[in-house]
Enzyme design. Sequence first.
Site, PDB file in Angstrom:
ATOM      1  N   GLY A  37       0.837  -1.197   0.000  1.00 30.56           N
ATOM      2  CA  GLY A  37       0.000   0.000   0.000  1.00 30.56           C
ATOM      3  C   GLY A  37       0.867   1.241   0.000  1.00 30.56           C
ATOM      4  N   SER A  38       0.314   2.325   0.531  1.00 28.85           N
ATOM      5  CA  SER A  38       1.000   3.616   0.422  1.00 28.85           C
ATOM      6  C   SER A  38       2.095   3.767   1.492  1.00 28.85           C
ATOM      7  CB  SER A  38      -0.026   4.745   0.571  1.00 28.85           C
ATOM      8  OG  SER A  38      -0.664   4.625   1.821  1.00 28.85           O
TER       9      SER A  38
ATOM     10  N   GLU B 236       5.635  -3.306   0.877  1.00 29.21           N
ATOM     11  CA  GLU B 236       5.686  -3.063  -0.577  1.00 29.21           C
ATOM     12  C   GLU B 236       4.925  -1.759  -0.819  1.00 29.21           C
ATOM     13  OE1 GLU B 236       7.208  -5.021  -2.820  1.00 29.21           O
ATOM     14  OE2 GLU B 236       7.767  -6.596  -1.414  1.00 29.21           O
ATOM     15  N   LEU B 237       5.685  -0.674  -1.049  1.00 32.00           N
ATOM     16  CA  LEU B 237       5.047   0.653  -1.058  1.00 32.00           C
ATOM     17  C   LEU B 237       5.050   1.282  -2.452  1.00 32.00           C
ATOM     18  CD1 LEU B 237       6.681   1.810   2.320  1.00 32.00           C
ATOM     19  CD2 LEU B 237       4.587   0.492   1.980  1.00 32.00           C
TER      20      LEU B 237
ATOM     21  N   CYS C 197       1.480   0.698  -9.049  1.00 31.47           N
ATOM     22  CA  CYS C 197       2.626   1.191  -8.260  1.00 31.47           C
ATOM     23  C   CYS C 197       3.842   1.457  -9.132  1.00 31.47           C
ATOM     24  CB  CYS C 197       2.961   0.224  -7.141  1.00 31.47           C
ATOM     25  SG  CYS C 197       3.239  -1.448  -7.728  1.00 31.47           S
TER      26      CYS C 197
ATOM     27  N   GLU D 139       4.291  10.439  -5.406  1.00 34.02           N
ATOM     28  CA  GLU D 139       3.564   9.448  -6.208  1.00 34.02           C
ATOM     29  C   GLU D 139       2.201  10.025  -6.593  1.00 34.02           C
ATOM     30  OE1 GLU D 139       1.937   5.902  -4.197  1.00 34.02           O
ATOM     31  OE2 GLU D 139       2.598   4.767  -5.953  1.00 34.02           O
TER      32      GLU D 139
HETATM   33  P1  NAP Z   1      -3.524   2.480   1.146  1.00 35.33           P
HETATM   34  O1  NAP Z   1      -4.483   3.570   1.295  1.00 35.33           O
HETATM   35  O2  NAP Z   1      -2.205   2.581   1.799  1.00 35.33           O
HETATM   36  O3  NAP Z   1      -4.291   1.162   1.673  1.00 35.33           O
HETATM   37  C1  NAP Z   1      -3.684  -0.102   1.625  1.00 35.33           C
HETATM   38  C2  NAP Z   1      -4.293  -0.991   2.693  1.00 35.33           C
HETATM   39  O4  NAP Z   1      -3.930  -0.486   3.977  1.00 35.33           O
HETATM   40  C3  NAP Z   1      -5.812  -1.022   2.659  1.00 35.33           C
HETATM   41  O5  NAP Z   1      -6.260  -2.322   2.971  1.00 35.33           O
HETATM   42  C4  NAP Z   1      -6.180  -0.056   3.774  1.00 35.33           C
HETATM   43  O6  NAP Z   1      -7.454  -0.281   4.320  1.00 35.33           O
HETATM   44  C5  NAP Z   1      -5.105  -0.393   4.776  1.00 35.33           C
HETATM   45  N1  NAP Z   1      -4.908   0.618   5.828  1.00 35.33           N
HETATM   46  C6  NAP Z   1      -5.190   1.954   5.796  1.00 35.33           C
HETATM   47  N2  NAP Z   1      -4.856   2.527   6.991  1.00 35.33           N
HETATM   48  C7  NAP Z   1      -4.343   1.538   7.767  1.00 35.33           C
HETATM   49  C8  NAP Z   1      -3.823   1.476   9.088  1.00 35.33           C
HETATM   50  N3  NAP Z   1      -3.744   2.562   9.865  1.00 35.33           N
HETATM   51  N4  NAP Z   1      -3.400   0.279   9.569  1.00 35.33           N
HETATM   52  C9  NAP Z   1      -3.460  -0.828   8.807  1.00 35.33           C
HETATM   53  N5  NAP Z   1      -3.957  -0.848   7.541  1.00 35.33           N
HETATM   54  C10 NAP Z   1      -4.384   0.326   7.025  1.00 35.33           C
HETATM   55  O7  NAP Z   1      -3.251   2.157  -0.404  1.00 35.33           O
HETATM   56  P2  NAP Z   1      -4.264   2.056  -1.630  1.00 35.33           P
HETATM   57  O8  NAP Z   1      -4.785   3.404  -1.962  1.00 35.33           O
HETATM   58  O9  NAP Z   1      -5.246   0.943  -1.394  1.00 35.33           O
HETATM   59  O10 NAP Z   1      -3.261   1.570  -2.771  1.00 35.33           O
HETATM   60  C11 NAP Z   1      -2.395   2.440  -3.438  1.00 35.33           C
HETATM   61  C12 NAP Z   1      -0.993   2.396  -2.855  1.00 35.33           C
HETATM   62  O11 NAP Z   1      -0.482   1.065  -2.845  1.00 35.33           O
HETATM   63  C13 NAP Z   1      -0.022   3.196  -3.719  1.00 35.33           C
HETATM   64  O12 NAP Z   1       0.854   3.912  -2.902  1.00 35.33           O
HETATM   65  C14 NAP Z   1       0.715   2.116  -4.496  1.00 35.33           C
HETATM   66  O13 NAP Z   1       1.974   2.491  -4.975  1.00 35.33           O
HETATM   67  C15 NAP Z   1       0.804   1.041  -3.464  1.00 35.33           C
HETATM   68  N6  NAP Z   1       1.048  -0.263  -4.097  1.00 35.33           N
HETATM   69  C16 NAP Z   1       2.288  -0.810  -3.971  1.00 35.33           C
HETATM   70  C17 NAP Z   1       2.554  -2.030  -4.604  1.00 35.33           C
HETATM   71  C18 NAP Z   1       3.897  -2.686  -4.483  1.00 35.33           C
HETATM   72  O14 NAP Z   1       3.983  -3.890  -4.726  1.00 35.33           O
HETATM   73  N7  NAP Z   1       4.949  -1.972  -4.137  1.00 35.33           N
HETATM   74  C19 NAP Z   1       1.549  -2.648  -5.343  1.00 35.33           C
HETATM   75  C20 NAP Z   1       0.303  -2.036  -5.439  1.00 35.33           C
HETATM   76  C21 NAP Z   1       0.056  -0.839  -4.808  1.00 35.33           C
HETATM   77  P3  NAP Z   1      -8.727   0.645   3.890  1.00 35.33           P
HETATM   78  O15 NAP Z   1      -8.931   0.412   2.441  1.00 35.33           O
HETATM   79  O16 NAP Z   1      -9.807   0.122   4.750  1.00 35.33           O
HETATM   80  O17 NAP Z   1      -8.328   2.063   4.206  1.00 35.33           O
END
Ligand code: NAP
Length: 478
Positions: free
Chosen positions: A232-233, A252-253, A286, A381
């Site tokens: 995630g982020s 993995e960010l 990502c 990003e």
């Molecule tokens: P995100 O907002 O960071 O959410 C990712 C996950 O984290 C979701 O399940 C979210 O739940 C959960 N989350 C949020 N706040 C949390 C907390 N305080 N504690 C634990 N979990 C929490 O990311 P996204 O918008 O879904 O995805 C986009 C991001 O993912 C981008 O930054 C992208 O680059 C990254 N990404 C990285 C890769 C890689 O392999 N490097 C691959 C794909 C995506 P909720 O949905 O319920 O908020």
Amino acid sequence: MKNEQGIIGLFIDGNYFFTEQTVEHRNVYHQTLLGHLSQADATHLNLAVEAASNAQKQWAMLPAYRRSELLFALAEELQRNTEEAAMLIVAETAKPITLARAEIMRAVTTYRLSAEEATRLQGETLVMDAVRGGEGKSAFTVLEPVGVIAAITPFNFPFNLVAHKIGPALAAGNAVIIKPSSQTPCCALWIAEAAKRVGIQDGVINVIIGSGGIIGDALVTHKGIQMISFTGSFDVGLHIRSIAGLRKTLLELGSNSAVILDQSTDINLIAPKLASGACAFSGQVCISIQRIAVHESQHDQLCSLLKTIFSGWIVGTDPAESNTSMSKMINSSALIKAKNAVQQAKNAGATVICGDDYHEMSMWPTVLTDCPSHLDIVQQEMFAPIVVIQKYRDIQEAIDWVNDSRYGLNTGFYSNNLKHVWHAIRTIKSGALLINEIPTYRADHMPYGGVKDSGTGKEGVAYAVREMCHEKLIVIQP
Ligand code: NAP
């Protein structure tokens, strides 16, 4: 997954739990109601951890060939139902159907790779008498599963990124609690149900639904969790790392991936690939191309090629239609963030080559040039269909521009000049460098993970299996 009242359940120990407190869940494109999402609390979390903990002990005792057979069966079950699974991705993310089908095929591969890895959990033998005092001793290592893994996943690849958690975890003999993105719970529930259908024992895969901001801390700090695997982020990843204590944490960010095109590049040939690498699925990938460094002699040609290609894209239409190039973005805050960054760039003197058009929740492919390096659109990003073109005079200037980033996941480098290629290999700071390929390329067995703010640890099935094990040393004095 849904009861008669339209409530979508949590999946714990092979059964659905429907909660009183729910949140509406809508189709991203049509905004029609998909159901009401149950919201997990501490009680559900305890149940899930207990179920996973009990199931893991039995799962780890299964012979490796049996875990492998069950993972192969899961891959086949997913492949048999490609269309149904792809339509779930379309509904929950507005990903165009052609890309959704491709994601399912990749997830099938990820489960197959995991099935193969289940039979390769090998340690190593040490030469003990290589040092004084080791004479007469033998030693080797064995890989042991860590136990129960909390797997937290983002919205953008809701089948394949869940597969990159479940597959390696189960191959190694672990149990998982998946906390999928609140945007994509049904994709995770679908695979958990499929696992039950093919005979994977109850409790090995559990799915908790709820806002990460509410349930996240309790999950990450739960005593029964031995590892957190997060995709995630950056901000959320950093928060998880700060509260996870000594638990293993795989992060993995994000990134602002770049590609360098040196003067020997055939721009005409690769322009369509650059376009899709930058804007497929509205740039919500990502390793989407956000920055292109091009030699000044080819700058104008590249701008005009991208403008022409993007003018042929079909944007803003129903993702279920096979000719849709880009549909809606995931939510309004993603669109507003992108729009503001483009405005900030224009205020700073950037030139818009194409795009900067918006309708409802759709944003058209947006190409900018003349962007000062300090801008958000260059440094942060974007996760949107935005690409910045930077012209350079000599290759070192291009490499410095690419390295001037807090992120480092995948970087592309196009060149037929061997000296340039070797220089790039030695100096570009990123998790992977792809020569004559765009950074948006990923095969599911590749080691995958970033440096700097792009994360720590590696996925890619065999690598994730290692991350999800402890390597125990056995020393024998006969
Ligand atoms: P995100 O907002 O960071 O959410 C990712 C996950 O984290 C979701 O399940 C979210 O739940 C959960 N989350 C949020 N706040 C949390 C907390 N305080 N504690 C634990 N979990 C929490 O990311 P996204 O918008 O879904 O995805 C986009 C991001 O993912 C981008 O930054 C992208 O680059 C990254 N990404 C990285 C890769 C890689 O392999 N490097 C691959 C794909 C995506 P909720 O949905 O319920 O908020």
